[in-house]
Scaffold this motif. Structure first.
Motif, PDB file in Angstrom:
ATOM      1  N   CYS A  59       8.503   6.025  -4.792  1.00  0.00           N
ATOM      2  CA  CYS A  59       8.257   4.724  -4.151  1.00  0.00           C
ATOM      3  C   CYS A  59       8.517   4.778  -2.651  1.00  0.00           C
ATOM      4  CB  CYS A  59       9.112   3.650  -4.794  1.00  0.00           C
ATOM      5  SG  CYS A  59       8.447   3.113  -6.386  1.00  0.00           S
ATOM      6  N   LYS A  61       7.635   7.045  -0.593  1.00  0.00           N
ATOM      7  CA  LYS A  61       6.387   7.446   0.083  1.00  0.00           C
ATOM      8  C   LYS A  61       5.500   6.228   0.300  1.00  0.00           C
ATOM      9  CE  LYS A  61       6.660  11.967  -2.036  1.00  0.00           C
ATOM     10  NZ  LYS A  61       6.194  12.826  -3.102  1.00  0.00           N
ATOM     11  N   TYR A  62       5.418   5.380  -0.701  1.00  0.00           N
ATOM     12  CA  TYR A  62       4.624   4.161  -0.568  1.00  0.00           C
ATOM     13  C   TYR A  62       5.271   3.176   0.411  1.00  0.00           C
ATOM     14  CZ  TYR A  62       1.905   5.782  -4.552  1.00  0.00           C
ATOM     15  OH  TYR A  62       1.093   6.515  -5.388  1.00  0.00           O
ATOM     16  N   ILE A  65       4.178   4.128   3.828  1.00  0.00           N
ATOM     17  CA  ILE A  65       2.774   3.736   4.047  1.00  0.00           C
ATOM     18  C   ILE A  65       2.688   2.236   4.294  1.00  0.00           C
ATOM     19  CG2 ILE A  65       0.500   3.559   2.948  1.00  0.00           C
ATOM     20  CD1 ILE A  65       1.215   6.210   1.468  1.00  0.00           C
ATOM     21  N   LEU A  66       3.395   1.450   3.495  1.00  0.00           N
ATOM     22  CA  LEU A  66       3.431   0.000   3.683  1.00  0.00           C
ATOM     23  C   LEU A  66       3.986  -0.351   5.057  1.00  0.00           C
ATOM     24  CD1 LEU A  66       3.240  -2.934   2.587  1.00  0.00           C
ATOM     25  CD2 LEU A  66       5.560  -2.612   1.707  1.00  0.00           C
ATOM     26  N   PHE A 113      -3.037  -0.206  -0.453  1.00  0.00           N
ATOM     27  CA  PHE A 113      -2.819   1.076  -1.132  1.00  0.00           C
ATOM     28  C   PHE A 113      -1.354   1.237  -1.532  1.00  0.00           C
ATOM     29  CE2 PHE A 113      -1.574   5.562  -0.887  1.00  0.00           C
ATOM     30  CZ  PHE A 113      -2.389   6.100  -1.870  1.00  0.00           C
ATOM     31  N   ALA A 114      -0.446   0.909  -0.603  1.00  0.00           N
ATOM     32  CA  ALA A 114       0.982   1.037  -0.896  1.00  0.00           C
ATOM     33  C   ALA A 114       1.408   0.076  -2.003  1.00  0.00           C
ATOM     34  CB  ALA A 114       1.797   0.784   0.368  1.00  0.00           C
ATOM     35  N   GLY A 117       0.162   1.370  -5.240  1.00  0.00           N
ATOM     36  CA  GLY A 117       0.916   2.580  -5.613  1.00  0.00           C
ATOM     37  C   GLY A 117       2.274   2.251  -6.191  1.00  0.00           C
ATOM     38  N   VAL A 118       2.981   1.324  -5.549  1.00  0.00           N
ATOM     39  CA  VAL A 118       4.291   0.916  -6.061  1.00  0.00           C
ATOM     40  C   VAL A 118       4.131   0.243  -7.422  1.00  0.00           C
ATOM     41  CG1 VAL A 118       6.236  -0.654  -5.691  1.00  0.00           C
ATOM     42  CG2 VAL A 118       5.407   0.748  -3.814  1.00  0.00           C
ATOM     43  N   LYS A 120       1.737   0.675  -9.641  1.00  0.00           N
ATOM     44  CA  LYS A 120       1.389   1.698 -10.632  1.00  0.00           C
ATOM     45  C   LYS A 120       2.622   2.519 -11.016  1.00  0.00           C
ATOM     46  CE  LYS A 120      -1.439   5.824 -11.180  1.00  0.00           C
ATOM     47  NZ  LYS A 120      -2.306   6.782 -10.497  1.00  0.00           N
ATOM     48  N   THR A 121       3.420   2.880 -10.021  1.00  0.00           N
ATOM     49  CA  THR A 121       4.621   3.670 -10.283  1.00  0.00           C
ATOM     50  C   THR A 121       5.620   2.875 -11.123  1.00  0.00           C
ATOM     51  OG1 THR A 121       4.281   4.824  -8.183  1.00  0.00           O
ATOM     52  CG2 THR A 121       6.442   5.039  -9.205  1.00  0.00           C
TER      53      THR A 121
END
Length: 187
Positions: A59, A61-62, A65-66, A113-114, A117-118, A120-121
């Motif tokens: 998370c 990494k996301y 990005i966020l 995207f972030a 991604g979070v 989904k994770t």
């Protein structure tokens, strides 16, 4: 950094910088501060919730990005402030606005995207937020910031006053901070 940003505005003007450059320095300080709030705040929230270290690392990494996407949104008025050249007139205005909207599009892409991604994770790790219900403060802040964007675009496109209209964003942020402070912290 957010508080220091106001000092950079005045200090840079005292040192002879133009108003446009001074405002960009202010926004840069705010963008860095907000980047740090987001990037490390999300990590802290996950650790506080007792999430596994591997989940936190994914998370994080996301979160970066966020944070980049949000910082880009904060810095976006700099494109207008520094990009428009009155000597080149209409051509400069079109180029500046094109770059502005490309910049915003990339920033929003990173934010979405972030967020996906979070989400989904969290689903993969079966992590529950504990914040299933959106509060009225969250909804109000969303409406306030959409209103700030509408004011900015209206002032720019209708009256051509892009430069002073950027103030809608920091004012919206301050109002959101005030509205958000009404939340109860039950911890």
């Amino acid at each position: 950094l957010c508080i220091f940003s106001v000092a950079t505005l005045f200090l840079s003007q005292l040192l002879g910088a133009s108003e446009r450059v001074s405002v960009c320095l202010l926004l840069l300080c705010v963008a860095v501060g907000v980047f740090l709030f987001i990037a490390f705040g999300m990590k802290y929230d996950h650790y506080k919730a007792g999430c596994p270290d591997e989940f936190v690392d994914i998370c994080q990494k996301y979160a970066y990005i966020l944070a980049v996407g949000v910082a880009m949104c904060i810095l976006s008025p700099c494109i207008i402030l520094l990009g428009y050249n009155e000597e080149h007139g209409h051509h400069s205005e079109l180029l500046t606005m094109t770059l502005f909207f490309i910049w915003i599009a990339v920033a929003v892409l990173l934010i979405v995207f972030a967020g996906l991604g979070v989400g989904k994770t969290k689903k993969q790790w079966d992590i529950k937020d504990g914040t299933e219900k959106e509060t009225w403060q969250d909804k109000a802040c969303g409406m306030i910031m959409m209103g700030a964007l509408a004011i900015f675009l209206l002032c720019g496109f209708v009256w051509g006053i892009w430069h002073p209209a950027w103030v809608a964003f920091p004012v919206g942020g301050i109002v959101c901070g005030i509205v958000g402070s009404t939340k109860k912290d039950d911890d």
